[in-house]
Design an enzyme around this catalytic site. Structure first.
Site, mmCIF file in Angstrom:
data_model
loop_
_atom_site.group_PDB
_atom_site.id
_atom_site.type_symbol
_atom_site.label_atom_id
_atom_site.label_comp_id
_atom_site.label_asym_id
_atom_site.label_seq_id
_atom_site.Cartn_x
_atom_site.Cartn_y
_atom_site.Cartn_z
ATOM 1 N N ASP A 273 0.836 -1.199 0.000
ATOM 2 C CA ASP A 273 0.000 0.000 0.000
ATOM 3 C C ASP A 273 0.880 1.263 0.000
ATOM 4 O OD1 ASP A 273 -1.958 1.933 0.493
ATOM 5 O OD2 ASP A 273 -3.036 0.686 1.918
ATOM 6 N N THR B 254 -0.813 -11.333 3.114
ATOM 7 C CA THR B 254 0.307 -12.149 3.613
ATOM 8 C C THR B 254 1.394 -11.354 4.321
ATOM 9 O OG1 THR B 254 1.532 -11.988 1.537
ATOM 10 C CG2 THR B 254 0.003 -13.849 1.769
#
Ligand code: ADP
Length: 179
Positions: free
Chosen positions: A40, A126
């Protein structure tokens, strides 16, 4: 590594997803769409402030877990960023596999609605969200394979894995799908 499913292909690559030249790049976002670390942070840094301006304007309430929303891609070479919210892993009995599947499917639906021919995914959930890599590989690859077989689009789905461990986990699962 790449595997063909009818007229569509799943490819695995190791590297930084922000460098991908595809129609849509998927971000592993949080439900507030507030920006963060990991993939992100990398996408917002490379894409510039325009992406966050669009999420603030178009999705002020954020995005629920298991869903995805679309914005432009700012300075990235892609046309779109799809912000997908995966589940936080808490042992596997809280619906995590269904929520992860749903996050991937939402992105594939956005891609077909927008006529994207190519899309790049990171290994959603993850990192900070703690989803075990082997399970994430199984669940995400099976979801994409089933979608491609069913819908025959998008033509190219690339998983861009960060590091050899993630690549190996995905390669083992994709290999098993060819036999
Ligand atoms: P989440 O909160 O969904 O777990 P993270 O961003 O923490 O999201 O991690 C998701 C995955 O993305 C992890 O496997 C992490 O190693 C990987 N990752 C981090 N940065 C990048 C990048 N620039 N390109 C591709 N994958 C990345």
């Amino acid at each position: 590594m790449q595997v063909q499913f009818g007229s569509c292909r799943i490819e695995l690559a190791q590297g930084d997803i922000t460098a991908e030249e595809v129609d849509a790049i998927v971000n592993a976002a949080n439900s507030a769409l507030a920006g963060g670390g990991g993939v992100d942070g990398a996408i917002h840094r490379a894409g510039g402030p325009q992406i966050m301006e669009e999420t603030d304007r178009d999705y002020p309430d954020g995005c629920s877990v298991g869903n995805a929303v679309a914005t432009g891609a700012g300075k990235l070479s892609a046309t779109y960023v799809f912000h997908a919210v995966g589940p936080i892993w808490s042992g596997g009995d809280s619906g995590e596999p269904d929520l992860l599947t749903s996050a991937y499917r939402s992105c594939l639906e956005l891609a077909t609605e927008r006529e994207c021919r190519s899309i790049a995914f990171p290994a959603i959930s993850t990192g900070v969200y703690g989803y075990p890599m082997d399970l994430a590989a199984e669940h995400s690859l099976a979801t994409v394979r089933d979608f491609l077989i069913d819908r025959q689009k998008p033509a190219l789905v690339r998983f861009v894995l960060f590091g050899a461990g993630a690549y190996g986990a995905y390669a083992r699962v994709l290999e098993s799908m060819t036999s």
